[in-house]
Design a protein around this motif. Structure first.
Motif, PDB file in Angstrom:
ATOM      1  N   ARG A 268      13.327 113.092  68.174  1.00 41.61           N
ATOM      2  CA  ARG A 268      12.788 113.246  69.524  1.00 41.61           C
ATOM      3  C   ARG A 268      12.955 114.649  70.075  1.00 41.61           C
ATOM      4  O   ARG A 268      12.600 114.928  71.207  1.00 41.61           O
ATOM      5  CB  ARG A 268      13.451 112.233  70.456  1.00 41.61           C
ATOM      6  N   GLN A 269      13.564 115.528  69.274  1.00 35.58           N
ATOM      7  CA  GLN A 269      13.749 116.890  69.765  1.00 35.58           C
ATOM      8  C   GLN A 269      12.837 117.857  69.037  1.00 35.58           C
ATOM      9  O   GLN A 269      12.532 117.682  67.863  1.00 35.58           O
ATOM     10  CB  GLN A 269      15.201 117.303  69.560  1.00 35.58           C
ATOM     11  N   LYS A 270      12.456 118.909  69.768  1.00 36.35           N
ATOM     12  CA  LYS A 270      11.621 119.929  69.139  1.00 36.35           C
ATOM     13  C   LYS A 270      12.498 120.818  68.260  1.00 36.35           C
ATOM     14  O   LYS A 270      13.708 120.926  68.470  1.00 36.35           O
ATOM     15  CB  LYS A 270      10.918 120.764  70.206  1.00 36.35           C
ATOM     16  N   ILE A 271      11.833 121.476  67.301  1.00 33.91           N
ATOM     17  CA  ILE A 271      12.546 122.293  66.323  1.00 33.91           C
ATOM     18  C   ILE A 271      13.401 123.357  67.022  1.00 33.91           C
ATOM     19  O   ILE A 271      14.534 123.636  66.614  1.00 33.91           O
ATOM     20  CB  ILE A 271      11.555 122.951  65.332  1.00 33.91           C
TER      21      ILE A 271
ATOM     22  N   ARG B  68      15.008 123.270  69.764  1.00 33.57           N
ATOM     23  CA  ARG B  68      16.289 122.723  70.239  1.00 33.57           C
ATOM     24  C   ARG B  68      17.200 122.321  69.100  1.00 33.57           C
ATOM     25  O   ARG B  68      18.420 122.496  69.164  1.00 33.57           O
ATOM     26  CB  ARG B  68      16.011 121.504  71.122  1.00 33.57           C
TER      27      ARG B  68
ATOM     28  N   GLU C 234       5.554 129.376  65.182  1.00 29.47           N
ATOM     29  CA  GLU C 234       4.731 128.203  65.508  1.00 29.47           C
ATOM     30  C   GLU C 234       5.514 126.902  65.289  1.00 29.47           C
ATOM     31  O   GLU C 234       5.157 125.857  65.818  1.00 29.47           O
ATOM     32  CB  GLU C 234       3.413 128.205  64.729  1.00 29.47           C
TER      33      GLU C 234
ATOM     34  N   LEU D  83       8.501 126.300  66.417  1.00 30.71           N
ATOM     35  CA  LEU D  83       9.423 126.066  67.528  1.00 30.71           C
ATOM     36  C   LEU D  83       9.067 124.859  68.391  1.00 30.71           C
ATOM     37  O   LEU D  83       9.934 124.091  68.778  1.00 30.71           O
ATOM     38  CB  LEU D  83       9.466 127.311  68.438  1.00 30.71           C
ATOM     39  N   ASP D  84       7.775 124.699  68.696  1.00 30.58           N
ATOM     40  CA  ASP D  84       7.370 123.655  69.622  1.00 30.58           C
ATOM     41  C   ASP D  84       6.938 122.375  68.942  1.00 30.58           C
ATOM     42  O   ASP D  84       6.309 121.523  69.552  1.00 30.58           O
ATOM     43  CB  ASP D  84       6.218 124.166  70.502  1.00 30.58           C
ATOM     44  N   ARG D  85       7.265 122.239  67.665  1.00 29.38           N
ATOM     45  CA  ARG D  85       6.840 121.040  66.946  1.00 29.38           C
ATOM     46  C   ARG D  85       8.024 120.116  66.710  1.00 29.38           C
ATOM     47  O   ARG D  85       9.165 120.487  66.917  1.00 29.38           O
ATOM     48  CB  ARG D  85       6.158 121.454  65.645  1.00 29.38           C
ATOM     49  N   TYR D  86       7.688 118.875  66.300  1.00 26.80           N
ATOM     50  CA  TYR D  86       8.708 117.851  66.055  1.00 26.80           C
ATOM     51  C   TYR D  86       8.933 117.680  64.551  1.00 26.80           C
ATOM     52  O   TYR D  86       8.035 117.980  63.758  1.00 26.80           O
ATOM     53  CB  TYR D  86       8.265 116.516  66.664  1.00 26.80           C
TER      54      TYR D  86
ATOM     55  N   GLU E  86       6.340 116.421  61.951  1.00 31.55           N
ATOM     56  CA  GLU E  86       5.176 117.229  61.597  1.00 31.55           C
ATOM     57  C   GLU E  86       5.426 118.075  60.352  1.00 31.55           C
ATOM     58  O   GLU E  86       4.552 118.807  59.915  1.00 31.55           O
ATOM     59  CB  GLU E  86       4.785 118.139  62.770  1.00 31.55           C
TER      60      GLU E  86
ATOM     61  N   ARG F 224      11.580 120.362  56.248  1.00 30.41           N
ATOM     62  CA  ARG F 224      12.681 119.849  57.055  1.00 30.41           C
ATOM     63  C   ARG F 224      14.020 120.322  56.532  1.00 30.41           C
ATOM     64  O   ARG F 224      14.937 120.608  57.301  1.00 30.41           O
ATOM     65  CB  ARG F 224      12.698 118.323  57.025  1.00 30.41           C
TER      66      ARG F 224
END
Lengths: 328, 280
Positions: free
Chosen positions: B111-114, B116, B148, B150-153, B156, B162
């Protein structure tokens, strides 16, 4: 007549985002007593090929092409006929014996279950067959009571129980889907030896599905290398693993760390990029985006499996590599 | 005596696990996960731990970074005992020793973006927002990912990507020790090679000490300077890579080496001793 004949097998899965082609023209022929391997990375379709043969896919998955076992068209059989075929004539073992075994039934009950379904043997004969099968897989009934439950066995013992279940019914073909992947290497060696010995004694054909190039090398006399839903190279394992004609297979070998006995080590040659997401039927070479040899032809025309030097050795590549030749 | 050249020292470390009680009032049975292990790791060195499931290799990794407390014996990091050092020492340890786990799907919060996820360990450092953002971008760049991401989960990204994200998170505090527990076991061969190359590269570039834990002898042999073999909680063999691989002294090591199947049909069959009496 081949035992199993697969021709142009396709598997389409309709999804809200469109139909995905998960198997895209699989050809494979297995004679009685043959030991074949299907090797590939996750998502290449090797397990789906096995499940297609067993007709164990969800109803919405659409199969096309030809799938023939001993002259019977598997795509035309109804569910009762398939039920009589599964287990009795084509046995299957899976990667995770803990999920494949029923936790609330004893292993003796489960080994005998198929024989009960066959309905041909009486109770005493079934019991004798069950004990025989346990002995054959190294679960001596003196030490391992048939009354044990799966959770009372180790991973290797569970896989032995699975093999006993399949073996008790004496199928003509055993499909083994990553049967040793969850096991320690020393146990893996024992289980592979066991499967090979039994297949040798009984004349059972093997279709071994694995991601492990070493396992395939040890057990399969012929190998089919899959990539993104297609067979990209096929033939006798000795030839295929020596020549590594398809750039994908060559890439896989280059990406392996050398065997621990050989001391050489340097940067591993990783294959750049990732396996493509499944989509519609291929119009071009699926490996082209990751391939150093790819040209305009590879990006616009789908390569067919073409014969190479050795008999039955074929690769789906416009620019196959020769023996010992490096990446150009 | 603590050796100043050693970054990590385990001295006769034992770790027991209590198992569920068999009877309500009976004593809880115990299982010895790590049984009197002594080893050391120098700065910038790669030590490979190999063993089969249940050998205690993961527990050893967790002991090394202070995620578990030994029942007896001592774990020293940079000369200080992990479990007698004060709060400040603990804080320093959290920065200097980091860990990467096997499962790239389970180790990242979905549930957190990359941004964070990767920046989380920076909470230890009291940086300004700008500094933290710069560090995050730098850490991602080190593992080959761009801004790019940073704002992904996590969902993705592929398994290999990962694992890169998990490595970026581990390296963001610029640790001296990285413990990697089966970091490539869930990955396919082609992707596994990318991650192994990355680890080797980062290790060289930053002079990281790497404790690399795996069941796969070939992978351990590829990365490690020294190899330690564990069986049933004990260290049965430890030595320079070449020695362990070409002149193993313990029978268990020889068994492990003999069970590795090379992708060469003739040799793989010979390893298993497969002879087909009835050819097809």
């Amino acid at each position: 007549m081949p035992l199993l004949e697969i021709e142009g097998l396709t598997l389409d899965l309709p999804t809200p985002a469109g139909t995905l082609r998960l198997l895209d023209g699989i050809d494979l022929a297995l004679q009685a007593g043959d030991w074949h391997g299907i090797v590939g990375e996750s998502g290449c379709g090797k397990s789906l090929t096995a499940l297609s043969i067993m007709r164990l896919l969800p109803d919405r998955a659409r199969l096309g092409g030809r799938l023939v076992f001993e002259g019977r068209d598997l795509l035309a059989l109804d569910e009762p006929a398939l039920g009589r075929l599964r287990g009795a004539e084509i046995g299957m073992i899976f990667q995770e014996p803990m999920t494949a075994l029923n936790p609330v039934r004893t292993i003796g009950w489960q080994i005998a279950e198929g024989l009960r379904l066959d309905g041909r043997l009486g109770r005493a004969d079934r019991e004798a067959r069950t004990l025989d099968a346990m002995r054959r897989v190294g679960l001596d009934p003196e030490q391992f009571s048939p009354r044990l439950y799966p959770h009372q066995l180790s991973g290797g013992q569970r896989q032995r129980a699975m093999i006993a279940m399949v073996l008790a019914r004496r199928p003509k073909l055993l499909i083994a889907d990553e049967p040793t992947t969850a096991l320690d290497v020393t146990v893996q060696a024992e289980i592979l030896r066991l499967i090979a010995e039994i297949a040798d004694e009984t004349g059972m054909a093997l279709l071994f599905i694995t991601h492990d190039l070493g396992v395939v090398a040890a057990i399969a006399e012929a190998v089919h290398v899959m990539y993104a839903g297609q067979i990209v190279e096929t033939g006798p394992t000795d030839h295929v693993f020596r020549e590594l004609a398809h750039p994908y297979l060559r890439g896989l070998f280059d990406a392996l760390p050398s065997a621990p006995g050989e001391l050489g080590r340097g940067r591993l040659a990783a294959i750049p990029g990732q396996v493509p997401e499944p989509g519609s039927a291929a119009q071009a070479c699926r490996f082209a985006p990751r391939c150093r040899r790819a040209d305009a032809l590879c990006r616009s025309v789908r390569p067919a499996l073409v014969p190479l030097g050795a008999p039955a050795h074929r690769a789906a590549c416009f620019h196959p590599l020769g023996p010992g030749r490096d990446h150009a | 005596m603590p050796d100043p050249a050693c970054l990590l020292e385990l001295d006769d470390v034992r770790r027991l696990y209590r198992l569920p009680r068999r009877r309500l009032l009976g004593p809880a049975p115990r299982r010895v996960a790590v049984d009197g292990v002594t080893l050391s790791l120098g700065a910038g060195e790669t030590l490979g731990i190999v063993g089969e499931s249940g050998s205690g290799k993961s527990t050893l990794g967790r002991l090394a970074v202070g995620l578990e407390r030994p029942d007896s014996g001592t774990v020293r990091f940079a000369g200080a005992d992990l479990w007698t050092t004060g709060r400040r020492g603990k804080r320093k340890l959290r920065q200097d020793a980091q860990m990467v786990f096997q499962d790239p799907y389970g180790s990242l919060d979905p549930r957190q973006k990359i941004a964070r996820i990767v920046a989380e360990p920076l909470g230890l450092l009291r940086l300004t927002h700008t500094e933290a953002a710069e560090r995050t971008i730098e850490a991602l760049a080190e593992v080959g990912l761009g801004t790019e991401a940073l704002d992904r989960y996590p969902h993705e990204f592929s398994g290999g990507q990962r694992q890169r994200i998990a490595i970026a998170r581990a390296l963001i505090t610029r640790p001296a020790l990285l413990v990697a527990d089966e970091p490539v076991s869930a990955l396919d061969v082609s992707v596994q090679a990318q991650v192994l190359n990355l680890l080797a590269e980062l290790q060289r570039r930053h002079g990281l000490a790497l404790l690399f834990i795996s069941h796969d002898l070939a992978v351990v042999a590829h990365l490690a300077d020294r190899i330690a073999v564990m069986q049933a909680g004990k260290l049965v063999e430890e030595g320079p890579r070449e020695q362990v691989l070409s002149a193993p002294s313990h029978p268990y090591t020889r068994n492990l080496l003999a069970a590795v199947l090379p992708p060469d049909p003739a040799r793989a069959r010979a390893r298993l001793g497969l002879v087909r009496r009835r050819p097809a």
